[in-house]
Design an enzyme around this catalytic site. Structure first.
Site, short mmCIF file in Angstrom:
data_model
loop_
_atom_site.label_atom_id
_atom_site.label_comp_id
_atom_site.label_asym_id
_atom_site.label_seq_id
_atom_site.Cartn_x
_atom_site.Cartn_y
_atom_site.Cartn_z
N ASP A 148 2.43 10.75 5.79
CA ASP A 148 1.40 10.28 4.86
C ASP A 148 0.37 11.39 4.63
O ASP A 148 0.70 12.56 4.68
CB ASP A 148 0.76 9.01 5.43
N HIS A 180 -5.60 7.54 3.14
CA HIS A 180 -4.49 6.59 3.11
C HIS A 180 -3.74 6.53 4.43
O HIS A 180 -3.44 5.45 4.96
CB HIS A 180 -3.54 6.99 1.97
N SER A 380 2.24 -0.07 0.30
CA SER A 380 1.99 0.81 1.45
C SER A 380 1.58 0.00 2.67
O SER A 380 2.04 0.25 3.78
CB SER A 380 0.86 1.79 1.12
#
Length: 529
Positions: A148, A180, A380
């Site tokens: 990520d 994120h 996600s």
């Protein structure tokens, strides 16, 4: 798990892997017949006549790559396992595409990030405390590679991140300028510091940074990170890879280098969990069919769609998030997603000073600095929930293969109101039922309570039967599964029998939104997290 079900789980895991390998081998035998096969983005680039320099991925040995570099005068940007990334002009790309000695070319596409009611709604809290004769599980000893934007220092992740590596070349491995990856890692394995524990708070994280400060990155970096996880799985105790990122599908999964990397990981014994993508609707609100992104279109991956729990642990009011990508997959028609999990307004650690924390301060729900939590939405988040669920399953039964884990999660999931297979897959994950069944505490799949409601398992699982086809397995008690070939939205057939849609359990539902014609809406627009 009784003898039949254990054998069945093994068979399905082996069958998926074996059939996928056969399909790949059969497809590659046709390479080079009339020039290189091209991904859709490269076809469009050649058709446009543009001559700007761009990056492409080419497969081949080191010697084959050196030959291509010398023959066409292209620049070698980076090496990869089984290939390389080359910088080419429009003319060089056209020449390579016409070379019969070059099997396949793909664009080095930009991958994007996709975005404690959740713990109760999925049954994770029951697993932590122990249920159905099963000891409490937290994912202890199970390593999860989070590929990520990095993982920042945060109180909820202190002691959970055992290693961090950077594949972008743009900063240190311990950074998360976008925010994120920190949020995703917290959903997987964060401790209960602010009342927002991760699904597997005992698991450990290895952060593999592939996304930059804008939340995007290069496909080749993701591939290199996956191969790194394969090579170092024993060193870090890795059993799971989480991919809460992706790009639009430009080619068959048999050709896509990112999908091939996922297949290598599964073949190496790693469970790969991927976000379905946030391509469920167009910017004007029209439903999109076939929007599952890469690498979620890989049959061997556990691909996850996003649920909206409406803020309650009871599942009777749940529904699919409108942005969650529907299947079947582009090019191949593979039935996806595999399962669904909460993904809407999920609270998790906020990376201090990150883009998301600074741009959306109204989404901070608790704390500040390295103790802040932010609420984000997307597949996600749903992918991270399932990655944590897999960690719990593997602690309960370390011998489970990737095929076992996928089958168990699917058959113990329950249907989602108003959603069919192309939207919710086998259904909403029931971690309590899956962990108990996977560890052998249940002799058969059966109803299991979540937040005071009995949840009936779907008994459904998928496997790939042949190129372009998906088989839907339906388990009936301890009997042999019914294998149903997917022919269309309203036609399911067992062998040469007449369509048996009406004879199937009510848990198999095709929604009225399915379009199986050339008028399918495709879009590259992504719904903002």
């Amino acid at each position: 798990m009784n003898h039949f079900m254990r054998l069945q789980a093994r068979r399905v895991g082996c069958t998926v892997a074996a059939l996928t390998v056969l399909i790949l081998l059969g497809h590659d035998a046709e390479a080079g017949a009339s020039g290189a096969r091209l991904s859709r983005d490269l076809e469009a680039r050649i058709a446009s006549g543009a001559d700007e320099t761009s990056s492409i991925i080419v497969a081949g040995t080191d010697e084959e790559v050196r030959t291509i570099v010398a023959r066409y005068g292209v620049r070698l940007k980076k090496k990869m396992r089984g290939g390389a990334v080359l910088d080419v002009t429009g003319g060089q790309l056209a020449a390579l595409a016409a070379d019969r000695a070059v099997a396949h070319l793909s664009g080095d596409a930009r991958v994007q990030r996709m975005m404690a009611v959740t713990a109760e709604a999925t049954g994770a809290t029951q697993v932590w405390s122990g249920i159905a004769g099963l000891r409490g599980l937290t994912g202890r000893g199970i390593g999860v590679a989070v590929i990520d934007s990095g993982v920042a220092q945060h109180s909820a992740l202190r002691g959970h991140v055992i290693a961090a590596f950077d594949f972008t070349g743009t900063g240190g491995p311990g950074l998360d300028r976008f925010g994120h990856g920190t949020h995703v890692a917290g959903i997987v394995a964060g401790s209960d510091k602010g009342g927002y524990a991760g699904i597997a708070p005992g698991a450990h994280i290895v952060s593999l940074r592939v996304l930059g400060e804008d939340g995007s990155g290069e496909t080749s970096d993701v591939i290199n990170a996956i191969d790194f996880a394969i090579d170092h799985k024993a060193r870090f105790g890795l059993r799971v890879i989480n991919l809460s990122l992706g790009h639009p599908v430009f080619e068959s999964y048999r050709d896509d280098p990112l999908c091939q990397a996922v297949q290598r990981a599964v073949d190496a014994g790693l469970v790969v969990v991927a976000a379905a993508g946030n391509f469920g609707k167009t910017v004007d609100g029209r439903a999109v069919v076939g929007g599952v992104s890469s690498p979620g279109n890989t049959p061997a991956a556990i691909t996850v769609g996003a649920l909206n729990t409406h803020g309650t642990p009871q599942r009777s009011d749940d529904g699919m998030a409108t942005y969650s990508s529907r299947g079947p997959t582009a090019f191949d028609g593979v039935l996806k997603p595999d399962v669904a999990a909460p993904g809407n307004k999920i609270a998790g650690p906020a990376a201090p000073g990150s883009y998301l924390a600074l741009t959306y301060p109204e989404r901070i729900v608790s704390g500040h600095g390295s103790k802040a939590y932010i609420e984000l939405s997307g597949t996600s988040m749903a992918s991270a929930v399932v990655a944590g669920a897999v960690a719990l399953l593997l602690e309960g039964n370390p011998s489970l293969t990737p095929g076992d884990a996928k089958l168990i999660l699917q058959i113990t999931s329950s249907s989602v109101p108003g959603a069919g297979l192309i939207e919710a897959g086998a259904g909403s994950v029931n971690i309590a039922a899956a962990a108990a069944f996977g560890a052998g505490s249940l002799s058969s799949i059966e109803s299991f309570p979540i937040a005071g409601e009995q949840e009936t398992p779907s008994g459904i699982f998928y496997l790939i039967a042949a190129p372009g086809g998906t088989m839907v397995g339906v388990l009936a008690g301890n009997a042999a599964p019914i294998l149903v070939t997917q022919l269309g939205p309203d036609t399911l057939s067992a062998g040469n029998a007449t369509p048996i849609r009406d004879a199937l359990p009510q848990s198999i539902v095709w929604t009225n939104s399915i379009v199986w014609t050339d008028s399918i809406v495709w879009t590259d627009s992504i719904v903002a997290d």
